[in-house]
Design an enzyme around this catalytic site. Structure first.
Site, PDB file in Angstrom:
ATOM      1  N   TYR A 179      -1.129  -0.408  10.309  1.00 42.14           N
ATOM      2  CA  TYR A 179      -1.310  -0.798   8.839  1.00 42.14           C
ATOM      3  C   TYR A 179      -0.180  -0.608   8.183  1.00 42.14           C
ATOM      4  CZ  TYR A 179      -3.657  -1.212   4.477  1.00 42.14           C
ATOM      5  OH  TYR A 179      -3.660  -1.686   3.002  1.00 42.14           O
TER       6      TYR A 179
ATOM      7  N   SER B 144       0.937  -1.057  -0.071  1.00 46.24           N
ATOM      8  CA  SER B 144       0.170  -0.001  -0.039  1.00 46.24           C
ATOM      9  C   SER B 144       0.982   1.365   0.073  1.00 46.24           C
ATOM     10  CB  SER B 144      -1.046   0.148   1.110  1.00 46.24           C
ATOM     11  OG  SER B 144      -1.609   1.403   1.314  1.00 46.24           O
TER      12      SER B 144
END
Length: 257
Positions: A151, A138
């Site tokens: 995350y 990501s």
């Protein structure tokens, strides 16, 4: 590939990757721990006319990873590509208030699964003449601003593993690359709440002023997995409309003359 289902109706990254690879002629082994989400993906794979296989498994568990790889070898006799797409958002919070147990579980799913899948898949990939691993990360791994610590930490770890694995397995002919999605509109996003105003803001933040989708991530993954990328390894490919390359332009001074 892992994480082949979608967290709700629509096209998530994993579902798009699985369908596009099947459309390209690949016999896809689609894995997810959510059987109902996986069934929807398998139905779309079936529409391509290319045989596929669904495996319900937890890739944070070594037994689940072995189940996926063994299923591929038993059904199709070989393994050429591994796509590590599974991922969860994990717990909210900064270093001061994040839940340590939830932190460990997120690392088990997002990070440990990449190592475990490679551990079980690499022996078979060594026998392939077109072996490739694609890890889905990501842009939060390289860009600040995410409200939680966990995350981005897991996705940064995926990038580190990608470049290390490219070095480890390049001499064996196994290419290892990573796709780094930006603010794509997927079922995982919608289930967390996404107003039209938020969608517009996300779109306007990238250089192309276009909203990305799971299909964009799928096409990038398909390219890196294919022989069109036969001389590409160790690459981190942003799929983000140029967001990670953008620098806000200065506001022109206001004339008061």
């Amino acid at each position: 590939m892992t994480g082949a289902g979608s967290r709700g109706e629509g096209i998530g990254n994993g579902r798009a990757i699985a369908v596009l690879m099947a459309q390209a002629g690949a016999r896809v082994v689609a894995a997810d721990r959510d059987a109902s989400a996986l069934d929807a993906t398998l139905a779309m794979i079936a529409e391509t006319g290319v045989p596929g296989l669904g495996v319900v498994a937890d890739v944070g568990d070594p037994a689940g990873c072995a189940q996926i790889v063994n299923g591929a070898l038993e059904r199709f006799g070989q393994l050429d590509v591994l796509v590590n797409n599974v991922g969860i958002v994990g717990p909210a919070g900064t270093a001061e208030d994040v839940d340590p147990e939830a932190w460990d579980d997120a690392f088990r799913i997002n990070v440990k699964s990449v190592m475990l899948m490679a551990r079980h898949a690499v022996p078979a990939l060594r026998r392939s003449s077109a072996a490739a691993i694609v890890n889905v990360s990501s842009i939060v791994a390289q860009r600040g601003g995410h409200p939680s610590l966990c995350y981005p930490a897991t996705k940064s770890a995926v990038l580190g593993m990608t470049t290390a694995m490219a070095s480890h397995y390049g001499p064996a002919g196994i290419r290892v690359n990573s796709v780094m999605p930006g603010n794509v509109f997927t079922p995982m996003v919608t289930t967390r709440g996404m107003s039209e105003e938020m969608r517009l803001q996300r779109r306007e933040n990238n250089l192309l002023k276009i909203e990305g989708t799971g299909w964009d991530v799928g096409y990038a993954t398909l390219f890196l997995a294919s022989q069109a990328a036969r001389w590409i390894t160790g690459v981190i490919l942003p799929v983000d409309g140029g967001l990670t390359s953008s620098v806000p332009l200065p506001t022109p001074p206001v004339s008061r003359g």
